[in-house]
Design a protein around this motif. Sequence first.
Motif, PDB file in Angstrom:
ATOM      1  N   ASN A  63       7.436  11.661   5.044  1.00 29.22           N
ATOM      2  CA  ASN A  63       6.228  11.921   5.825  1.00 29.22           C
ATOM      3  C   ASN A  63       6.528  12.390   7.248  1.00 29.22           C
ATOM      4  OD1 ASN A  63       5.605   9.869   3.619  1.00 29.22           O
ATOM      5  ND2 ASN A  63       3.539  10.411   4.268  1.00 29.22           N
ATOM      6  N   TYR A  90       4.683  10.689   0.986  1.00 31.97           N
ATOM      7  CA  TYR A  90       3.905   9.681   0.290  1.00 31.97           C
ATOM      8  C   TYR A  90       2.415   9.866   0.594  1.00 31.97           C
ATOM      9  CZ  TYR A  90       8.341   7.092  -0.163  1.00 31.97           C
ATOM     10  OH  TYR A  90       9.631   6.706  -0.453  1.00 31.97           O
ATOM     11  N   ALA A  91       1.614   9.514  -0.367  1.00 33.72           N
ATOM     12  CA  ALA A  91       0.173   9.463  -0.108  1.00 33.72           C
ATOM     13  C   ALA A  91      -0.075   8.369   0.919  1.00 33.72           C
ATOM     14  CB  ALA A  91      -0.584   9.162  -1.399  1.00 33.72           C
ATOM     15  N   ALA A  92      -1.171   8.513   1.660  1.00 36.24           N
ATOM     16  CA  ALA A  92      -1.468   7.551   2.720  1.00 36.24           C
ATOM     17  C   ALA A  92      -1.516   6.125   2.196  1.00 36.24           C
ATOM     18  CB  ALA A  92      -2.791   7.915   3.385  1.00 36.24           C
ATOM     19  N   SER A  93      -1.982   5.951   0.994  1.00 37.07           N
ATOM     20  CA  SER A  93      -2.099   4.603   0.423  1.00 37.07           C
ATOM     21  C   SER A  93      -0.750   4.021   0.017  1.00 37.07           C
ATOM     22  CB  SER A  93      -3.025   4.634  -0.799  1.00 37.07           C
ATOM     23  OG  SER A  93      -2.504   5.508  -1.797  1.00 37.07           O
ATOM     24  N   GLU A  94       0.290   4.863  -0.068  1.00 37.83           N
ATOM     25  CA  GLU A  94       1.604   4.412  -0.508  1.00 37.83           C
ATOM     26  C   GLU A  94       2.653   4.407   0.596  1.00 37.83           C
ATOM     27  OE1 GLU A  94       2.667   7.014  -3.665  1.00 37.83           O
ATOM     28  OE2 GLU A  94       1.224   6.178  -5.093  1.00 37.83           O
ATOM     29  N   SER A  96       4.806   3.502   3.614  1.00 41.01           N
ATOM     30  CA  SER A  96       5.134   2.297   4.369  1.00 41.01           C
ATOM     31  C   SER A  96       6.634   2.249   4.575  1.00 41.01           C
ATOM     32  CB  SER A  96       4.680   1.031   3.632  1.00 41.01           C
ATOM     33  OG  SER A  96       5.458   0.815   2.463  1.00 41.01           O
ATOM     34  N   ARG A  99       8.324   0.761   1.434  1.00 36.62           N
ATOM     35  CA  ARG A  99       8.456   1.703   0.314  1.00 36.62           C
ATOM     36  C   ARG A  99       9.595   2.688   0.587  1.00 36.62           C
ATOM     37  NH1 ARG A  99       5.213   4.428  -3.518  1.00 36.62           N
ATOM     38  NH2 ARG A  99       6.652   5.724  -4.726  1.00 36.62           N
ATOM     39  N   ALA A 222       4.964  -3.574   1.736  1.00 38.40           N
ATOM     40  CA  ALA A 222       4.741  -2.584   2.785  1.00 38.40           C
ATOM     41  C   ALA A 222       5.597  -2.840   4.018  1.00 38.40           C
ATOM     42  CB  ALA A 222       3.255  -2.553   3.163  1.00 38.40           C
ATOM     43  N   ARG A 259       4.601  -0.211  10.284  1.00 37.58           N
ATOM     44  CA  ARG A 259       3.622  -1.255  10.551  1.00 37.58           C
ATOM     45  C   ARG A 259       4.306  -2.612  10.450  1.00 37.58           C
ATOM     46  NH1 ARG A 259       0.777   2.004   6.981  1.00 37.58           N
ATOM     47  NH2 ARG A 259       1.055   0.498   5.281  1.00 37.58           N
TER      48      ARG A 259
END
Length: 360
Positions: A63, A90-94, A96, A99, A222, A259
């Motif tokens: 990303n 990665y998609a925003a939901s994935e 981290s 990951r 995450a 995060r």
Amino acid sequence: MPWYDDSMHLTAGHPNISQSIIRRYRIVAIPACNEAMHIATCLKALAAQQAIRPHAVVIWINNSTDGTLQCVEALAPRLPFTVHVRTVDYAASEASAGRARRDAMACAASLAPEDALLFTTDADGAVAPDWMRRTLAAFVRYEVGAVFGRALLFPHEASSIPAHLQADDDAEQAYAAALERISAQLAPDWHDPWPRHAEHSGASIAVTRTAWAAVGGIPDVASSEDRAFYQALRQGGFPARHAPDVFVYVSARVVGRARGGMAETIARRLIAQDPFIDDALETVAERMRRIRRHVIGMTVHPPIRRADLPRHHARALRVLARLQRMRDAASMSSAEQAGPDDTMPFVPRDRAAIHAPGTP
């Protein structure tokens, strides 16, 4: 660059490292997200390792919207190890930090033989010049499945953090060290004797490929994947060494990529100090209860208020003093008495790096 080992002749100069461990393939996994400002320092520190370097490094660029890829591609031909670059969005939901590290380590494992040693560090950091050598020495001396090092702030960046926050962190580290000394005396672990630290930072983890595979790799969480990985190793029966002489120097930046990471913590505390200390730290009573019950790993416990930390630390010191009196009364041999290492309970994050990369 083909796989070969250019350091097998070095065992004579490093008596604590066996030739068998030096022969094992060494690969480092580095997740990187928008790290164009730091990735070169990270890679140069790996290239500058004293005598024993990695055979390969995986840069897991995820990303990123800056020039991280271009920086790596420009530097790679001049590095003394193979560089494998992988890019992913990665998609925003994935997306981290957990990951990214999980996938970076899985990629490294897929490129390594079964008896390899897998390492991971952070893209905004720089491993100490003896990082790999000391890590290998810990594997041999303590016969462990993993070695965890310490993450220390670059000294020239740590000075930007207010003194009261540094003092708070020192107090937490000192309390953590006291808890570890209690554990080391009441439940000695020859795989991880005192002196040791209590950190589990993704900036400095090394693990056998066998142990990594047996526990399913880095846990799919995450954040705090490094702590979760340690718990998985312990529950899987793999001993780990918390090597106090293994260091990585990391940025004291307040705008991070993960995060729940160090940068986010520093930024939050600059605004207002957290009312509780690190949730990995428990009361003395809880630590002793776990020791009596032979409980492996952390348990759910109430957090400790920062204002109460001096009281808890004082109690830990009283317990240690009592243990010392009990040893004295039992007339144990001098070899079993507290040695010089007991007088140095912790190393502050910002003052240990006398020769840290990037130090003026």
